[in-house]
Design a protein around this motif. Sequence first.
Motif, mmCIF file in Angstrom:
data_model
loop_
_atom_site.group_PDB
_atom_site.id
_atom_site.type_symbol
_atom_site.label_atom_id
_atom_site.label_comp_id
_atom_site.label_asym_id
_atom_site.label_seq_id
_atom_site.Cartn_x
_atom_site.Cartn_y
_atom_site.Cartn_z
ATOM 1 N N GLY A 33 -14.080 6.531 56.028
ATOM 2 C CA GLY A 33 -14.537 7.078 57.304
ATOM 3 C C GLY A 33 -15.692 8.043 57.135
ATOM 4 N N ALA A 34 -15.956 8.469 55.894
ATOM 5 C CA ALA A 34 -17.018 9.449 55.664
ATOM 6 C C ALA A 34 -17.579 9.343 54.250
ATOM 7 N N HIS A 35 -18.872 9.596 54.163
ATOM 8 C CA HIS A 35 -19.559 9.722 52.879
ATOM 9 C C HIS A 35 -20.245 11.078 52.884
ATOM 10 N N SER A 36 -20.285 11.718 51.746
ATOM 11 C CA SER A 36 -21.092 12.914 51.583
ATOM 12 C C SER A 36 -22.010 12.661 50.410
ATOM 13 N N ILE A 37 -23.288 12.932 50.616
ATOM 14 C CA ILE A 37 -24.295 12.619 49.607
ATOM 15 C C ILE A 37 -25.116 13.864 49.306
ATOM 16 N N PHE A 38 -25.331 14.093 48.007
ATOM 17 C CA PHE A 38 -26.224 15.152 47.570
ATOM 18 C C PHE A 38 -27.334 14.509 46.755
ATOM 19 N N LEU A 39 -28.570 14.884 47.088
ATOM 20 C CA LEU A 39 -29.726 14.426 46.331
ATOM 21 C C LEU A 39 -30.442 15.645 45.767
ATOM 22 N N GLY A 40 -30.560 15.724 44.461
ATOM 23 C CA GLY A 40 -31.314 16.797 43.816
ATOM 24 C C GLY A 40 -32.722 16.311 43.557
ATOM 25 N N GLN A 41 -33.706 17.112 43.954
ATOM 26 C CA GLN A 41 -35.112 16.731 43.852
ATOM 27 C C GLN A 41 -35.852 17.766 43.019
ATOM 28 N N VAL A 42 -36.789 17.333 42.205
ATOM 29 C CA VAL A 42 -37.578 18.245 41.367
ATOM 30 C C VAL A 42 -38.578 19.001 42.245
ATOM 31 N N ARG A 43 -38.561 20.349 42.096
ATOM 32 C CA ARG A 43 -39.432 21.244 42.869
ATOM 33 C C ARG A 43 -40.675 21.618 42.065
ATOM 34 N N LEU A 65 -21.138 12.321 28.723
ATOM 35 C CA LEU A 65 -20.338 11.308 29.427
ATOM 36 C C LEU A 65 -18.861 11.673 29.423
ATOM 37 N N GLN A 66 -18.384 12.255 28.332
ATOM 38 C CA GLN A 66 -16.991 12.703 28.278
ATOM 39 C C GLN A 66 -16.753 13.839 29.272
ATOM 40 N N LYS A 67 -17.687 14.788 29.344
ATOM 41 C CA LYS A 67 -17.558 15.916 30.280
ATOM 42 C C LYS A 67 -17.620 15.408 31.724
ATOM 43 N N ALA A 68 -18.523 14.478 32.005
ATOM 44 C CA ALA A 68 -18.625 13.905 33.357
ATOM 45 C C ALA A 68 -17.319 13.218 33.741
ATOM 46 N N PHE A 69 -16.717 12.514 32.789
ATOM 47 C CA PHE A 69 -15.438 11.846 33.024
ATOM 48 C C PHE A 69 -14.356 12.872 33.358
ATOM 49 N N GLU A 70 -14.303 13.973 32.609
ATOM 50 C CA GLU A 70 -13.305 15.030 32.860
ATOM 51 C C GLU A 70 -13.500 15.652 34.246
ATOM 52 N N ILE A 71 -14.741 15.889 34.620
ATOM 53 C CA ILE A 71 -15.035 16.452 35.939
ATOM 54 C C ILE A 71 -14.619 15.470 37.026
ATOM 55 N N ARG A 72 -14.981 14.195 36.869
ATOM 56 C CA ARG A 72 -14.611 13.157 37.854
ATOM 57 C C ARG A 72 -13.095 13.102 38.033
ATOM 58 N N GLU A 73 -12.362 13.084 36.910
ATOM 59 C CA GLU A 73 -10.899 12.995 36.979
ATOM 60 C C GLU A 73 -10.309 14.202 37.711
ATOM 61 N N ALA A 74 -10.828 15.380 37.440
ATOM 62 C CA ALA A 74 -10.337 16.603 38.098
ATOM 63 C C ALA A 74 -10.602 16.553 39.606
ATOM 64 N N CYS A 99 -33.555 13.478 40.926
ATOM 65 C CA CYS A 99 -33.023 13.564 39.559
ATOM 66 C C CYS A 99 -31.485 13.570 39.530
ATOM 67 N N LEU A 100 -30.849 13.805 40.674
ATOM 68 C CA LEU A 100 -29.387 13.824 40.742
ATOM 69 C C LEU A 100 -28.942 13.227 42.068
ATOM 70 N N PHE A 101 -28.008 12.289 41.990
ATOM 71 C CA PHE A 101 -27.454 11.620 43.172
ATOM 72 C C PHE A 101 -25.945 11.655 43.028
ATOM 73 N N GLU A 121 -21.541 21.445 42.059
ATOM 74 C CA GLU A 121 -21.471 22.751 41.392
ATOM 75 C C GLU A 121 -20.975 22.612 39.953
ATOM 76 N N ARG A 122 -19.972 21.783 39.751
ATOM 77 C CA ARG A 122 -19.431 21.598 38.397
ATOM 78 C C ARG A 122 -20.418 20.868 37.493
ATOM 79 N N ILE A 123 -21.125 19.887 38.022
ATOM 80 C CA ILE A 123 -22.137 19.177 37.238
ATOM 81 C C ILE A 123 -23.208 20.161 36.775
ATOM 82 N N LYS A 124 -23.729 20.965 37.696
ATOM 83 C CA LYS A 124 -24.793 21.913 37.375
ATOM 84 C C LYS A 124 -24.329 22.951 36.349
ATOM 85 N N LYS A 125 -23.066 23.336 36.427
ATOM 86 C CA LYS A 125 -22.533 24.398 35.571
ATOM 87 C C LYS A 125 -22.036 23.877 34.219
ATOM 88 N N GLU A 126 -21.426 22.689 34.204
ATOM 89 C CA GLU A 126 -20.689 22.236 33.022
ATOM 90 C C GLU A 126 -21.302 21.075 32.248
#
Length: 145
Positions: A33-43, A65-74, A99-101, A121-126
């Motif tokens: 019923g809903a999508h939320s999208i974030f697009l990061g663009q180079v400034r 890739l391992q860290k991304a997997f852990e974040i996704r699972e959480a 650069c980020l979708f 937030e977790r991607i940017k931080k971790e």
Amino acid sequence: MNRKPKNIFVQGPISSEKIAQSIQNHSTKTNIGAHSIFLGQVRADEKEGSTVTAIEYTTYEEMALQKAFEIREAIFAKYDLTCMHIYHSLGEVKVGEICLFVFTSSKHRKMAIDACEELVERIKKELPVWGKELMENGESWKVNT
């Protein structure tokens, strides 16, 4: 579900065609019923009398890739999501390019929006991805904030 790490990396900028196709691929999933999208663009930031023209992204891929997997699972464990997608650029991405979708889907908007925000937030931080800002007269390593 038994999920495995997915390759989230894209060489160069993330194209508008890739973004559009990713959205279109979900039109047949009638429980969303809903999508939320974030697009990061180079400034084009100004730094020490010079302007950023691009960012060159690098990573230690196996670790990232391992860290991304852990974040996704959480995030999947915390939110009732139907789908979640992360795409991050590697290599050179020019000012104005994506650069980020990050894309989350659920039955209801609040769940999709909250999950997307926390995911970004977790991607940017971790996530161990580093950006070298390429400028008109030099370069410097970017610090995520």
